[in-house]
Design a protein around this motif. Structure first.
Motif, PDB file in Angstrom:
ATOM      1  N   LEU A   1       0.834  -1.214   0.000  1.00  0.00           N
ATOM      2  CA  LEU A   1       0.000   0.000   0.000  1.00  0.00           C
ATOM      3  C   LEU A   1       0.863   1.257   0.000  1.00  0.00           C
ATOM      4  CD1 LEU A   1      -2.834  -1.063   2.475  1.00  0.00           C
ATOM      5  CD2 LEU A   1      -2.942  -0.941  -0.020  1.00  0.00           C
ATOM      6  N   ASN A   2       1.957   1.250   0.759  1.00  0.00           N
ATOM      7  CA  ASN A   2       2.869   2.395   0.729  1.00  0.00           C
ATOM      8  C   ASN A   2       3.519   2.540  -0.645  1.00  0.00           C
ATOM      9  OD1 ASN A   2       3.532   3.969   3.430  1.00  0.00           O
ATOM     10  ND2 ASN A   2       3.002   1.868   4.013  1.00  0.00           N
ATOM     11  N   GLU A   3       3.823   1.394  -1.263  1.00  0.00           N
ATOM     12  CA  GLU A   3       4.420   1.424  -2.605  1.00  0.00           C
ATOM     13  C   GLU A   3       3.444   2.048  -3.598  1.00  0.00           C
ATOM     14  OE1 GLU A   3       7.941   0.247  -4.819  1.00  0.00           O
ATOM     15  OE2 GLU A   3       7.477   0.091  -2.693  1.00  0.00           O
ATOM     16  N   LEU A   4       2.186   1.641  -3.533  1.00  0.00           N
ATOM     17  CA  LEU A   4       1.163   2.209  -4.412  1.00  0.00           C
ATOM     18  C   LEU A   4       0.999   3.700  -4.161  1.00  0.00           C
ATOM     19  CD1 LEU A   4      -1.549  -0.608  -4.161  1.00  0.00           C
ATOM     20  CD2 LEU A   4      -0.087  -0.108  -6.124  1.00  0.00           C
ATOM     21  N   ASN A   5       1.154   4.084  -2.915  1.00  0.00           N
ATOM     22  CA  ASN A   5       0.945   5.473  -2.534  1.00  0.00           C
ATOM     23  C   ASN A   5       1.981   6.391  -3.189  1.00  0.00           C
ATOM     24  OD1 ASN A   5      -0.164   7.678  -1.266  1.00  0.00           O
ATOM     25  ND2 ASN A   5       0.720   7.251   0.737  1.00  0.00           N
ATOM     26  N   TRP A   6       3.266   6.068  -3.030  1.00  0.00           N
ATOM     27  CA  TRP A   6       4.271   6.989  -3.564  1.00  0.00           C
ATOM     28  C   TRP A   6       4.448   6.868  -5.082  1.00  0.00           C
ATOM     29  CZ3 TRP A   6       8.626   5.903  -6.273  1.00  0.00           C
ATOM     30  CH2 TRP A   6       9.228   4.647  -6.149  1.00  0.00           C
ATOM     31  N   THR A   7       4.212   5.686  -5.660  1.00  0.00           N
ATOM     32  CA  THR A   7       4.396   5.536  -7.115  1.00  0.00           C
ATOM     33  C   THR A   7       3.278   6.193  -7.916  1.00  0.00           C
ATOM     34  OG1 THR A   7       3.309   3.360  -7.084  1.00  0.00           O
ATOM     35  CG2 THR A   7       5.717   3.397  -6.897  1.00  0.00           C
ATOM     36  N   GLU A   8       2.173   6.547  -7.239  1.00  0.00           N
ATOM     37  CA  GLU A   8       1.074   7.226  -7.950  1.00  0.00           C
ATOM     38  C   GLU A   8       1.553   8.519  -8.612  1.00  0.00           C
ATOM     39  OE1 GLU A   8      -3.405   9.028  -7.092  1.00  0.00           O
ATOM     40  OE2 GLU A   8      -2.155   8.309  -5.447  1.00  0.00           O
ATOM     41  N   ALA A   9       2.545   9.171  -7.984  1.00  0.00           N
ATOM     42  CA  ALA A   9       3.038  10.442  -8.518  1.00  0.00           C
ATOM     43  C   ALA A   9       3.750  10.277  -9.853  1.00  0.00           C
ATOM     44  CB  ALA A   9       3.991  11.086  -7.501  1.00  0.00           C
ATOM     45  N   LEU A  10       4.132   9.051 -10.190  1.00  0.00           N
ATOM     46  CA  LEU A  10       4.809   8.807 -11.475  1.00  0.00           C
ATOM     47  C   LEU A  10       3.873   9.056 -12.655  1.00  0.00           C
ATOM     48  CD1 LEU A  10       6.809   5.533 -10.688  1.00  0.00           C
ATOM     49  CD2 LEU A  10       7.764   7.811 -11.111  1.00  0.00           C
ATOM     50  N   GLU A  11       2.586   8.996 -12.406  1.00  0.00           N
ATOM     51  CA  GLU A  11       1.592   9.119 -13.479  1.00  0.00           C
ATOM     52  C   GLU A  11       1.813  10.389 -14.303  1.00  0.00           C
ATOM     53  OE1 GLU A  11      -2.926   9.283 -12.747  1.00  0.00           O
ATOM     54  OE2 GLU A  11      -2.367   7.151 -12.841  1.00  0.00           O
ATOM     55  N   ASN A  12       2.035  11.497 -13.634  1.00  0.00           N
ATOM     56  CA  ASN A  12       2.212  12.762 -14.349  1.00  0.00           C
ATOM     57  C   ASN A  12       3.502  12.776 -15.162  1.00  0.00           C
ATOM     58  OD1 ASN A  12      -0.183  13.849 -13.365  1.00  0.00           O
ATOM     59  ND2 ASN A  12       0.797  14.650 -11.515  1.00  0.00           N
ATOM     60  N   VAL A  13       4.537  12.107 -14.655  1.00  0.00           N
ATOM     61  CA  VAL A  13       5.807  12.051 -15.396  1.00  0.00           C
ATOM     62  C   VAL A  13       5.640  11.207 -16.653  1.00  0.00           C
ATOM     63  CG1 VAL A  13       8.284  11.599 -15.227  1.00  0.00           C
ATOM     64  CG2 VAL A  13       6.984  12.212 -13.180  1.00  0.00           C
ATOM     65  N   PHE A  14       4.934  10.093 -16.522  1.00  0.00           N
ATOM     66  CA  PHE A  14       4.641   9.261 -17.694  1.00  0.00           C
ATOM     67  C   PHE A  14       3.921  10.086 -18.765  1.00  0.00           C
ATOM     68  CE2 PHE A  14       4.431   5.348 -14.749  1.00  0.00           C
ATOM     69  CZ  PHE A  14       5.685   4.916 -15.133  1.00  0.00           C
ATOM     70  N   ILE A  15       2.907  10.828 -18.321  1.00  0.00           N
ATOM     71  CA  ILE A  15       2.100  11.611 -19.263  1.00  0.00           C
ATOM     72  C   ILE A  15       2.942  12.699 -19.925  1.00  0.00           C
ATOM     73  CG2 ILE A  15       0.167  13.239 -19.406  1.00  0.00           C
ATOM     74  CD1 ILE A  15      -1.202  11.558 -17.194  1.00  0.00           C
ATOM     75  N   GLU A  16       3.797  13.353 -19.146  1.00  0.00           N
ATOM     76  CA  GLU A  16       4.655  14.404 -19.704  1.00  0.00           C
ATOM     77  C   GLU A  16       5.673  13.813 -20.688  1.00  0.00           C
ATOM     78  OE1 GLU A  16       6.534  17.976 -20.588  1.00  0.00           O
ATOM     79  OE2 GLU A  16       4.536  17.517 -19.799  1.00  0.00           O
ATOM     80  N   ASN A  17       6.191  12.669 -20.379  1.00  0.00           N
ATOM     81  CA  ASN A  17       7.107  11.996 -21.311  1.00  0.00           C
ATOM     82  C   ASN A  17       6.440  11.752 -22.654  1.00  0.00           C
ATOM     83  OD1 ASN A  17       9.476  11.811 -19.889  1.00  0.00           O
ATOM     84  ND2 ASN A  17       9.132   9.726 -19.143  1.00  0.00           N
ATOM     85  N   ARG A  18       5.204  11.288 -22.602  1.00  0.00           N
ATOM     86  CA  ARG A  18       4.498  11.025 -23.863  1.00  0.00           C
ATOM     87  C   ARG A  18       4.223  12.311 -24.621  1.00  0.00           C
ATOM     88  NH1 ARG A  18      -0.830  10.788 -25.710  1.00  0.00           N
ATOM     89  NH2 ARG A  18      -0.986   9.500 -27.582  1.00  0.00           N
ATOM     90  N   ARG A  19       3.959  13.399 -23.882  1.00  0.00           N
ATOM     91  CA  ARG A  19       3.735  14.680 -24.559  1.00  0.00           C
ATOM     92  C   ARG A  19       4.995  15.115 -25.307  1.00  0.00           C
ATOM     93  NH1 ARG A  19       4.698  19.769 -24.414  1.00  0.00           N
ATOM     94  NH2 ARG A  19       6.106  19.578 -22.634  1.00  0.00           N
ATOM     95  N   GLN A  20       6.161  14.886 -24.707  1.00  0.00           N
ATOM     96  CA  GLN A  20       7.418  15.273 -25.346  1.00  0.00           C
ATOM     97  C   GLN A  20       7.802  14.322 -26.475  1.00  0.00           C
ATOM     98  OE1 GLN A  20      10.715  16.334 -22.789  1.00  0.00           O
ATOM     99  NE2 GLN A  20       9.354  16.943 -21.111  1.00  0.00           N
ATOM    100  N   ASP A  21       7.431  13.042 -26.343  1.00  0.00           N
ATOM    101  CA  ASP A  21       7.755  12.058 -27.377  1.00  0.00           C
ATOM    102  C   ASP A  21       6.545  11.154 -27.591  1.00  0.00           C
ATOM    103  OD1 ASP A  21       8.738  10.181 -29.109  1.00  0.00           O
ATOM    104  OD2 ASP A  21      10.278   9.399 -27.757  1.00  0.00           O
ATOM    105  N   PRO A  22       5.660  11.516 -28.527  1.00  0.00           N
ATOM    106  CA  PRO A  22       4.436  10.735 -28.758  1.00  0.00           C
ATOM    107  C   PRO A  22       4.691   9.312 -29.246  1.00  0.00           C
ATOM    108  CG  PRO A  22       4.279  12.929 -29.752  1.00  0.00           C
ATOM    109  CD  PRO A  22       5.704  12.739 -29.351  1.00  0.00           C
ATOM    110  N   THR A  23       5.939   8.995 -29.658  1.00  0.00           N
ATOM    111  CA  THR A  23       6.226   7.641 -30.149  1.00  0.00           C
ATOM    112  C   THR A  23       6.528   6.670 -29.013  1.00  0.00           C
ATOM    113  OG1 THR A  23       8.617   8.022 -30.383  1.00  0.00           O
ATOM    114  CG2 THR A  23       7.218   8.646 -32.244  1.00  0.00           C
TER     115      THR A  23
END
Length: 1076
Positions: A153-175
């Motif tokens: 549960l703690n792992e799920l808690n802190w890794t949730e913040a990665l979501e925005n980084v994933f999304i930003e990465n895709r915005r910079q590189d749509p491939t």
């Protein structure tokens, strides 16, 4: 016979000159010289450009990886550990939720824990070959890990913040494709969200066992596994040990080296391997099979086991990883600490880590096992039952990760993996990996944390890399390939695994992708060493249909792909140095030529097949060529060949070749009577993707690939001078040819070579299709002593005239055999339906004589990518399926009920209730595609090709009183051997039959025990982190044996009888420092 041979040669040449139209097609190209340009393939420039493009592609992924890894470390450092966190406090998308909701027996359904699970909508995305949601990440948690544990549960808690980084990465590189964080706790968080591909049975997927995670989580390993097989090891404990060893082997990759030994009073290897060998798929399979043969007997001798292991690790005369060195000991317990062995071999530097595993339920003192691990920088684990095996055979990676974490930025290097099958359906991929470190401090003394948090990975589909390579300018037999430091191919036209296992990487060596020779060994070594190079070689190549071998010239050019472990190569035949590029600027001419693609023109101009290439983005693909042509025509009515959405090179060349082949119809084919020479069809195929078959009705029986580059006749014609005969393909197991309706034909083709301004190229292949039955009759006449007008005259042994193939067909066997040893024509009517079969199946005695007299040479090779029907399950207790079954006497014995065996049995039964499919789960099916019906295997292939004899030759097949005389002669300018032989007079001449068909290798190819004695050249990763002076080794495992009480056993029995599974306990065995 030489007279007959000349007549055959003249007849073939005459037909091809009249109907093939080679000379006329040359003239047509020259007449249209203003419609195309001759371009040059410059190998060095080409390969450097492609390598640069691949480097740029991968570099974009590297930048995204670094952003993710940095963010993950910062998020975890800022996270506050919560001891009282609950499932309902965490909101996330559980990738397996939909599948579990559909399963009424799922533990999560029973617990009603779905309140924390998001329900998402998905849209189909062709790039992912899946339905995805770009607004969220998905989480996958292994089945044997309790989702509600505090750690998870703690792992799920802190890794949730990665979501925005994933999304930003895709915005910079749509491939970008899958972005994944694999946690050391077993949690996988990936983006974009998509439902998990649930197998039929239990899902055994654990990210920590994926090839990319293993490679990113630690440096290469030299591992010796020693297994206690003394008499104290009970039957059930021994089964646990066997399964544990197999699971341990699955944590190793091709960068690692391993050996496995058993010990009691003495130590000995379990397999034929006497030293460390590469932990590749085939070697690990040998170990896994050998481990099943271990038998418990004798007394425990730790000293013998450890001395054997240290000797293995000190052997410097073999290829090995030369990084992390470790010994993994599996035992049921013992008193000896073998301190003298450690003092002799490992102290004071402690360069070898020792991991000890206490297996089974017992009352032994485990303190000696703990001491061994703690005194040698290792870790102590307990495996009381089958449920603990997977977790505890992989957590040693946390210990190996310590030096990496302590090395900090120096260890933050992106590594690229072998090729493997993506678990979410992308197909074959490679993954860039970057370790993620725990940056928190362990306490007030601000001691640096040593734990690896996990591995960040980004997938790159092989198809995306292939798109950066030139497709059609290299010709049918030119190609690009790439290999890694192990010599395994990343790109190669022969990389075509028939079936894939999610648990194993796809490892095809360059020397197995092609036919091995010394020149290729040198090229491979130079590429692995990261050098540039160029070499022209004469080599053997296998035909596309794998029936023939051709000796050809090839130019190899190679360069390293910077910032990666890969090297790129380009292969070009000399005739592909130049290629045509159409220049149809005249739109009226475009329209004129395009009209010859319309089906309405086929009756007069012949049927046109077009290669199913990606001419335009909006062109709908189809396996049916008629439908594909229809789609193409409809699109061309909307766009022009110069449209930006289309590949102008492909379109212009296609339309040009449509017009050029139509002119061949006009100048040659239309005015000829094919029946005069017993022809079923005439045809032309071109580099531009056109195959024109005349007359139109012949297209009904045309079975060749509409893509000329994938047609065996096309590729072989380019590589061979003269006329290439291709009889219809027949398998020995299939029924003979049906010669009705005059539709069975023999293809005869030849390449059209152009010389334009001193530049030579082969842009097309032309040919005819012979009517088999009519040409069989013609063959008899041509191999006779009469002209067409003469009446046949029968000759015998007492006559003054010579015997021939027509009138003496009762005494003489006359055949034409092609260069692969396949029957093309025969004077024996009963053999006409065997045309296309390997000649040994027709006349084994004669084929063996031709081989023994060097008319043919044999080439044997192995296909490591084959698929075979699954073997019936063996009676081995190796996998989780194996379970101890007590006898009636056991049940009646009170002592047995308080024994370790009873306790372990109950644990397995409980586990079976909770995870009801565990005992029946086949690993390949559990983790893989439920539709898979076949498994990977190795097939031995044998091909024959012309040997050194090139002249006429007479020989006797010695069979005692009924020997056979035969004459054989190669026909000039063809791939045919003309053979005249006496018919066998008795069965004494029967001999061993040469085999040509593929055969299954039960031992997985050439003997592995012999192969490891001459390992192929390889290089490991350039970096190694196996030591750090500041490493804290005090955390080395804790545990004590747990003697079961009768009361506990009775309670468990009641639970079993009532069928009420208890709430599962957390299966995550994490170190205390994971809590921060």
């Amino acid at each position: 016979m030489q007279h007959w041979a000349r007549r055959l040669e003249q007849e073939i040449d005459g037909v091809m000159r009249i109907f093939g139209g080679v000379q006329q097609l040359r003239e047509i190209y020259k007449d249209n010289r203003n419609l195309f340009e001759v371009q040059e393939n410059e190998p060095q420039k080409l390969v450097e450009k492609v390598a640069g493009d691949i480097e740029s592609l991968l570099d974009r992924k590297v930048q995204a990886l670094k952003r993710l890894a940095d963010a993950a470390e910062n998020f975890q450092k800022a996270h506050r550990w919560q001891d009282n966190i609950k499932e309902e406090d965490i909101l996330y998308y559980d990738a397996k939720a939909d599948a579990e909701l559909d399963d009424p027996e799922s533990e999560d359904v029973e617990r009603g824990s779905k309140a924390s699970t998001l329900r998402l909508d998905f849209v189909e995305d062709s790039n992912f070959k899946n339905k995805v949601n770009y607004s969220y990440t998905a989480v996958q948690i292994p089945t044997d890990i309790y989702k509600g544990s505090t750690i998870i549960l703690n792992e799920l808690n802190w890794t949730e913040a990665l979501e925005n980084v994933f999304i930003e990465n895709r915005r910079q590189d749509p491939t970008l494709l899958w972005q994944v964080f694999g946690s050391a706790t077993g949690v996988t968080r990936y983006y974009p969200a998509t439902p998990w591909r649930a197998p039929k049975k239990i899902d055994l997927y654990d990210v920590r066992r994926r090839p990319w995670y293993i490679q990113g989580a630690s440096s290469p390993k030299d591992m010796v596994i020693i297994v206690d097989v003394s008499g104290s090891v009970s039957g059930l404990t021994l089964k646990l040990m066997k399964t544990s060893v197999c699971e341990m082997l699955d944590t190793l990759s091709d960068d690692d080296y391993v050996n496995v030994a058993s010990f009691n009073e003495k130590a000995q290897p379990v397999s034929c391997f006497t030293h460390l060998v590469q932990a590749n798929v085939r070697n690990k399979k040998v170990f896994k099979e050998a481990v099943q043969g271990m038998v418990a007997k004798g007394t425990t001798g730790y000293k013998a086991g450890f001395e054997y292991a240290f000797d293995q690790l000190q052997n410097s005369n073999i290829t090995r990883a030369n990084c992390n060195k470790m010994i993994m000991m599996f035992t049921d317990g013992g008193e000896d600490r073998v301190q003298d062995v450690f003092e002799k071999y490992n102290w004071p530097n402690r360069t070898v880590r020792v991991f000890t595993f206490s297996v089974g339920q017992h009352n032994y003192d485990v303190t000696p096992l703990q001491w061994m691990a703690c005194a040698n920088k290792g870790y102590y684990f307990e495996i009381p039952s089958i449920g603990a095996i997977r977790i505890n055979t992989q957590e040693y990676l946390d210990v190996l990760g310590r030096p990496m974490v302590l090395a900090g930025k120096e260890a933050k290097q992106v590594q690229w993996t072998n090729v493997y099958e993506d678990a979410l359906g992308l197909g074959l991929v490679v993954t860039g990996t970057l370790p993620v470190f725990n940056l928190t401090q362990d306490g007030p003394g601000e001691k640096k944390n040593q734990l690896i948090l996990g591995v960040m990975g980004i997938d790159v589909a092989l198809n995306d890399i292939k798109r950066l390579t030139p497709n059609y300018t290299l010709g049918a037999n030119g190609y690009v390939f790439a290999i890694d430091l192990n010599g395994y191919v990343l790109l190669h036209p022969n990389l075509k695994p028939q079936t894939t296992n999610f648990r194993e990487p796809v490892t095809l060596d360059f020397l197995d992708a092609e036919l091995e020779d010394e020149n290729k060994e040198e090229i491979r070594r130079s590429m692995i060493d990261g050098n540039k190079g160029h070499k022209q070689i004469r080599t053997l190549v296998k035909s596309l249909d794998e029936r023939y071998i051709d000796e050809v010239m090839r130019n190899y050019t190679w360069v390293p792909i910077r910032s990666t472990n890969y090297s790129l190569g380009l292969v070009l035949p000399p005739y592909s140095t130049f290629y045509l590029q159409a220049n149809l600027s005249d739109q009226i001419l475009q329209v004129k030529y395009f009209e010859f693609l319309l089906p309405s023109s086929f009756e007069s101009e012949g049927h046109v097949f077009i290669a199913p290439r990606e001419y335009c983005k909006d062109l709908n693909a189809s396996d049916n060529n008629t439908e594909f042509l229809k789609n193409f025509i409809e699109l061309m009515e909307k766009v022009t060949p110069d449209s930006k959405q289309c590949n102008n090179f492909l379109l212009h060349n296609l339309i040009l070749d449509t017009g050029i082949t139509q002119q061949l119809v006009e100048r040659v084919w239309r005015d000829q009577d094919l029946n005069t020479y017993s022809l079923l069809a005439v045809f032309a195929a071109t580099d531009g993707g056109i195959t024109r078959v005349f007359p139109n009705k012949a297209a009904e029986d045309w079975t060749e690939n509409p893509e000329p580059f994938n047609a065996s006749f096309y590729r072989r014609s380019l590589d061979n001078h003269g006329y290439v005969f291709k009889p219809p393909h027949q398998d020995a197991l299939l029924r003979p040819l049906e010669l009705e309706n005059d539709t069975v034909g023999i293809l005869v083709s030849t390449a059209v070579e152009l010389s334009l301004g001193g530049r030579t190229l082969r842009p097309a292949v032309v040919g005819v299709k012979l009517d088999l039955e009519a040409w069989a009759e013609k063959f008899k006449v041509l191999a006779s002593n009469r002209t067409h007008q003469d009446q046949p005259q029968k000759c015998g042994p007492s006559s003054h005239c010579e015997m021939d193939c027509e009138v003496n067909n009762e005494d003489l066997l006359c055949v034409l055999i092609d260069d692969g040893g396949f029957l093309v024509l025969s004077n024996q009517n009963h053999q006409w339906d065997q045309v296309g079969r390997f000649f040994s199946e027709v006349d084994a005695n004669l084929m063996l004589a031709l081989y023994n007299n060097s008319f043919y040479t044999r080439k044997e090779s192995y296909d490591y990518q084959a698929a075979c029907a699954p073997q019936p399950p063996g009676n081995l207790g190796s996998a989780p399926r194996g379970i101890f079954v007590p006898t009636i006497a056991d049940f009646l014995n009170l002592a047995w009920w308080t024994s370790a065996a009873a306790w372990s049995l109950f644990q397995q039964l409980l586990y079976g209730i909770i995870y009801h499919s565990w005992f029946h789960a086949d690993p390949a099916e559990a983790e893989g595609n439920p539709e898979v019906r076949e498994s990977s295997c190795v097939m031995k292939q044998t091909q024959y090709y012309f040997g050194s004899v090139n002249a006429s030759y007479n020989a006797i097949i010695d069979c005692g009183n009924c020997s056979r005389l035969f004459h054989a002669q190669r026909l000039t300018n063809t791939n045919l051997l003309f053979v005249v032989a006496e018919k066998p007079m008795c069965s004494q001449c029967e001999a061993g039959r040469l085999l040509q068909k593929e055969t299954h290798c039960p031992a997985d190819g050439p003997e592995q025990c012999e192969l490891v004695q001459r390992p192929r050249y390889r290089r490991g990763p350039h970096i190694c982190f196996d030591y750090n002076a500041t490493e804290d080794t005090s955390d080395c495992g804790r545990g004590a044996s747990f003697p079961p009480s009768l009361g506990v056993l009775v309670s468990l029995q009641l639970l079993l009888l009532l069928g009420l599974p208890p709430r599962p306990q957390p299966q995550v065995h994490a170190h205390a420092s994971r809590h921060l």
